[in-house]
Design a protein around this motif. Sequence first.
Motif, PDB file in Angstrom:
ATOM      1  N   LEU A 151       0.830  -1.202   0.000  1.00 36.34           N
ATOM      2  CA  LEU A 151       0.000   0.000   0.000  1.00 36.34           C
ATOM      3  C   LEU A 151       0.868   1.257   0.000  1.00 36.34           C
ATOM      4  O   LEU A 151       0.596   2.215  -0.745  1.00 36.34           O
ATOM      5  N   GLY A 152       1.906   1.262   0.827  1.00 34.92           N
ATOM      6  CA  GLY A 152       2.794   2.426   0.886  1.00 34.92           C
ATOM      7  C   GLY A 152       3.485   2.692  -0.444  1.00 34.92           C
ATOM      8  O   GLY A 152       3.660   3.850  -0.850  1.00 34.92           O
ATOM      9  N   THR A 153       3.849   1.629  -1.152  1.00 38.46           N
ATOM     10  CA  THR A 153       4.481   1.784  -2.474  1.00 38.46           C
ATOM     11  C   THR A 153       3.521   2.418  -3.475  1.00 38.46           C
ATOM     12  O   THR A 153       3.891   3.359  -4.195  1.00 38.46           O
ATOM     13  N   ALA A 154       2.290   1.907  -3.522  1.00 39.94           N
ATOM     14  CA  ALA A 154       1.286   2.483  -4.430  1.00 39.94           C
ATOM     15  C   ALA A 154       0.985   3.923  -4.062  1.00 39.94           C
ATOM     16  O   ALA A 154       0.823   4.790  -4.939  1.00 39.94           O
ATOM     17  N   PHE A 155       0.916   4.207  -2.774  1.00 37.75           N
ATOM     18  CA  PHE A 155       0.639   5.570  -2.298  1.00 37.75           C
ATOM     19  C   PHE A 155       1.737   6.533  -2.745  1.00 37.75           C
ATOM     20  O   PHE A 155       1.461   7.615  -3.276  1.00 37.75           O
ATOM     21  N   LEU A 156       2.990   6.148  -2.536  1.00 39.88           N
ATOM     22  CA  LEU A 156       4.104   7.038  -2.871  1.00 39.88           C
ATOM     23  C   LEU A 156       4.235   7.245  -4.376  1.00 39.88           C
ATOM     24  O   LEU A 156       4.509   8.363  -4.840  1.00 39.88           O
ATOM     25  N   LEU A 157       4.024   6.188  -5.164  1.00 38.89           N
ATOM     26  CA  LEU A 157       4.112   6.329  -6.620  1.00 38.89           C
ATOM     27  C   LEU A 157       3.018   7.258  -7.149  1.00 38.89           C
ATOM     28  O   LEU A 157       3.251   8.035  -8.081  1.00 38.89           O
ATOM     29  N   THR A 158       1.831   7.179  -6.560  1.00 37.86           N
ATOM     30  CA  THR A 158       0.746   8.084  -6.968  1.00 37.86           C
ATOM     31  C   THR A 158       1.027   9.509  -6.512  1.00 37.86           C
ATOM     32  O   THR A 158       0.748  10.474  -7.226  1.00 37.86           O
ATOM     33  N   LEU A 159       1.633   9.630  -5.339  1.00 34.19           N
ATOM     34  CA  LEU A 159       1.943  10.956  -4.800  1.00 34.19           C
ATOM     35  C   LEU A 159       2.975  11.685  -5.646  1.00 34.19           C
ATOM     36  O   LEU A 159       2.903  12.902  -5.832  1.00 34.19           O
ATOM     37  N   GLU A 161       3.318  11.753  -8.767  1.00 35.40           N
ATOM     38  CA  GLU A 161       2.842  12.185 -10.104  1.00 35.40           C
ATOM     39  C   GLU A 161       2.780  13.705 -10.292  1.00 35.40           C
ATOM     40  O   GLU A 161       3.043  14.141 -11.428  1.00 35.40           O
ATOM     41  N   PRO A 162       2.365  14.582  -9.462  1.00 36.80           N
ATOM     42  CA  PRO A 162       1.858  14.399  -8.113  1.00 36.80           C
ATOM     43  C   PRO A 162       0.328  14.354  -8.103  1.00 36.80           C
ATOM     44  O   PRO A 162      -0.327  15.069  -8.860  1.00 36.80           O
ATOM     45  N   ASP A 163      -0.228  13.508  -7.217  1.00 37.20           N
ATOM     46  CA  ASP A 163      -1.677  13.389  -7.111  1.00 37.20           C
ATOM     47  C   ASP A 163      -2.029  12.977  -5.679  1.00 37.20           C
ATOM     48  O   ASP A 163      -2.323  11.804  -5.402  1.00 37.20           O
ATOM     49  N   LEU A 164      -1.972  13.940  -4.775  1.00 35.24           N
ATOM     50  CA  LEU A 164      -2.255  13.665  -3.366  1.00 35.24           C
ATOM     51  C   LEU A 164      -3.708  13.253  -3.162  1.00 35.24           C
ATOM     52  O   LEU A 164      -4.008  12.437  -2.285  1.00 35.24           O
ATOM     53  N   GLY A 165      -4.623  13.770  -3.985  1.00 35.11           N
ATOM     54  CA  GLY A 165      -6.040  13.436  -3.843  1.00 35.11           C
ATOM     55  C   GLY A 165      -6.296  11.955  -4.055  1.00 35.11           C
ATOM     56  O   GLY A 165      -6.906  11.287  -3.217  1.00 35.11           O
ATOM     57  N   THR A 166      -5.824  11.411  -5.207  1.00 31.67           N
ATOM     58  CA  THR A 166      -6.026   9.985  -5.490  1.00 31.67           C
ATOM     59  C   THR A 166      -5.241   9.117  -4.523  1.00 31.67           C
ATOM     60  O   THR A 166      -5.723   8.058  -4.094  1.00 31.67           O
ATOM     61  N   ALA A 167      -4.040   9.547  -4.151  1.00 30.17           N
ATOM     62  CA  ALA A 167      -3.251   8.794  -3.178  1.00 30.17           C
ATOM     63  C   ALA A 167      -3.991   8.694  -1.844  1.00 30.17           C
ATOM     64  O   ALA A 167      -4.008   7.637  -1.206  1.00 30.17           O
ATOM     65  N   SER A 168      -4.637   9.778  -1.437  1.00 24.95           N
ATOM     66  CA  SER A 168      -5.404   9.773  -0.190  1.00 24.95           C
ATOM     67  C   SER A 168      -6.633   8.871  -0.308  1.00 24.95           C
ATOM     68  O   SER A 168      -7.021   8.215   0.664  1.00 24.95           O
ATOM     69  N   LEU A 169      -7.241   8.829  -1.501  1.00 24.64           N
ATOM     70  CA  LEU A 169      -8.388   7.938  -1.718  1.00 24.64           C
ATOM     71  C   LEU A 169      -7.984   6.474  -1.579  1.00 24.64           C
ATOM     72  O   LEU A 169      -8.718   5.674  -0.981  1.00 24.64           O
ATOM     73  N   ILE A 170      -6.839   6.114  -2.139  1.00 22.37           N
ATOM     74  CA  ILE A 170      -6.346   4.742  -2.014  1.00 22.37           C
ATOM     75  C   ILE A 170      -6.142   4.398  -0.546  1.00 22.37           C
ATOM     76  O   ILE A 170      -6.528   3.329  -0.068  1.00 22.37           O
ATOM     77  N   LEU A 171      -5.552   5.334   0.185  1.00 16.72           N
ATOM     78  CA  LEU A 171      -5.294   5.132   1.607  1.00 16.72           C
ATOM     79  C   LEU A 171      -6.606   4.972   2.381  1.00 16.72           C
ATOM     80  O   LEU A 171      -6.736   4.081   3.232  1.00 16.72           O
ATOM     81  N   ALA A 172      -7.579   5.827   2.089  1.00 13.79           N
ATOM     82  CA  ALA A 172      -8.847   5.802   2.816  1.00 13.79           C
ATOM     83  C   ALA A 172      -9.647   4.534   2.534  1.00 13.79           C
ATOM     84  O   ALA A 172     -10.242   3.942   3.447  1.00 13.79           O
ATOM     85  N   LEU A 191      -2.240   3.004  13.281  1.00 14.19           N
ATOM     86  CA  LEU A 191      -2.242   3.150  11.823  1.00 14.19           C
ATOM     87  C   LEU A 191      -2.969   4.419  11.397  1.00 14.19           C
ATOM     88  O   LEU A 191      -2.517   5.135  10.494  1.00 14.19           O
ATOM     89  N   GLY A 192      -4.117   4.705  12.028  1.00 15.57           N
ATOM     90  CA  GLY A 192      -4.870   5.912  11.691  1.00 15.57           C
ATOM     91  C   GLY A 192      -4.087   7.175  11.981  1.00 15.57           C
ATOM     92  O   GLY A 192      -4.045   8.106  11.165  1.00 15.57           O
ATOM     93  N   ALA A 193      -3.459   7.224  13.152  1.00 17.24           N
ATOM     94  CA  ALA A 193      -2.669   8.397  13.521  1.00 17.24           C
ATOM     95  C   ALA A 193      -1.483   8.580  12.583  1.00 17.24           C
ATOM     96  O   ALA A 193      -1.153   9.706  12.178  1.00 17.24           O
ATOM     97  N   THR A 194      -0.843   7.461  12.209  1.00 15.93           N
ATOM     98  CA  THR A 194       0.293   7.532  11.281  1.00 15.93           C
ATOM     99  C   THR A 194      -0.143   8.037   9.911  1.00 15.93           C
ATOM    100  O   THR A 194       0.533   8.886   9.300  1.00 15.93           O
ATOM    101  N   ALA A 195      -1.284   7.516   9.417  1.00 14.06           N
ATOM    102  CA  ALA A 195      -1.770   7.929   8.095  1.00 14.06           C
ATOM    103  C   ALA A 195      -2.136   9.406   8.077  1.00 14.06           C
ATOM    104  O   ALA A 195      -1.765  10.138   7.155  1.00 14.06           O
ATOM    105  N   GLN A 314     -14.753   3.684  -0.917  1.00 18.32           N
ATOM    106  CA  GLN A 314     -13.883   4.392  -1.852  1.00 18.32           C
ATOM    107  C   GLN A 314     -14.695   5.420  -2.643  1.00 18.32           C
ATOM    108  O   GLN A 314     -14.268   6.558  -2.828  1.00 18.32           O
ATOM    109  N   LEU A 315     -15.886   5.017  -3.099  1.00 17.15           N
ATOM    110  CA  LEU A 315     -16.763   5.934  -3.832  1.00 17.15           C
ATOM    111  C   LEU A 315     -17.246   7.071  -2.938  1.00 17.15           C
ATOM    112  O   LEU A 315     -17.299   8.229  -3.355  1.00 17.15           O
ATOM    113  N   MET A 316     -17.594   6.743  -1.690  1.00 17.48           N
ATOM    114  CA  MET A 316     -18.108   7.770  -0.786  1.00 17.48           C
ATOM    115  C   MET A 316     -17.014   8.770  -0.381  1.00 17.48           C
ATOM    116  O   MET A 316     -17.264   9.968  -0.275  1.00 17.48           O
TER     117      MET A 316
END
Length: 384
Positions: A151-159, A161-172, A191-195, A314-316
């Motif tokens: 998950l962290g790898t996918a998050f960082l690669l998306t970030l 691009e940069p695309d913090l919005g989609t990266a945050s959606l993946i995380l959520a 985990l929640g506090a770290t994220a 994810q949709l919500m």
Amino acid sequence: MLKRLKNADLPLVFVIMLLCGFGLLMVYSASDVMGSQRYGDPSYFFHKQSTSLLIGLCLFLFAACLPYKRYARLVPLFVVGSLVLLLLVLIPGIGLERNFSRRWLGAGPLVVQPSELAKIAMILYFASIYTKKQPYIHQFVKGVLPPLVILGTAFLLTLVEPDLGTASLILAACGSILLCAGLKKRHLFVLGATAVSGVVYLAFSASYRVKRLVSFTNPFGDANGDGYQLIQSYFAISGGGFFGRGLGNSVEKMNYLPEAHTDFIMAVISEELGIFGVLIVLGLYFALMLLGVKTAVRADDPFGKLLAIGITFQLMFQVVLNLGAMSGLLPVTGVPLPFISYGGSSLIMTLFLCGILVNISTYAKKQPVRHKRPVPHEKKVSSF
């Protein structure tokens, strides 16, 4: 395969189709001026979105018919494929750059956004892996930690691009699966506090993100710069009243609200259809959430439950981020409104996810409600 659709959850399908039809209508209404000016065709964006909708509906039918348990076998392919595409998009000459972001792959009219595939891959991966880890889900190192590396790898690669919005959606979305997977409360808290801490740090780590945050809290401080789009959104919302100016009569789409058919399309809906139209859209999203949660509750296996939860939330989360940005309650992240905003990759992948959700609901609907047979009271036998 189509025989399986006979038992489909019709209310769920009906809500999804209503959102798709309404989105197509609003894309035309919000983009006709821009289409005329840029391409000499008021239906330009409408035709492109119609093509994406047709492809998405084909994938929707396929996913709705294919038994969802088969995706568990394809998880490695989804994960590896999405990570490879996220890497390719960062390579100059391969990834397409637009508005200072490198988020797309493609040539000519065919353009895809790898981060949309990553959202699907991570939901499938987390639902599958934490189903397998149920016997030792309370052990942090063995049961919780390993999938977080992917998950962290996918998050960082998306970030990047940069695309913090989609990266945050993946995380959520993955966080919602973790919340329902049976983790210990202290593990969830850590985990929640770290994220949250990580996202806040990243939001302030780049100057352009800081400028967005400042403009979001005080858009009138830079009315002709970063705050311009949000201010125009305010004008659209305030100009609609309760019933709006009428379909197609938006003033803000006349080159006042930038890209009115994409991330800020709800502002045009508010202007043309008023609060009444906004409430209808919110009602459809609320119905979709309830039906998605109902599907998760009724699913007869942990994989189906976690997968339905991941898709629904994810949709919500995407709806919340988009509407929050449009109304000035959250920073602008460039997250599209599901089913409604213009964007081919987003619409196609959203319909694919919804097809999986419909398939889960179909199998859940087949399960008979099990009533426990009452145990007859035994007659007491006298010990005398």
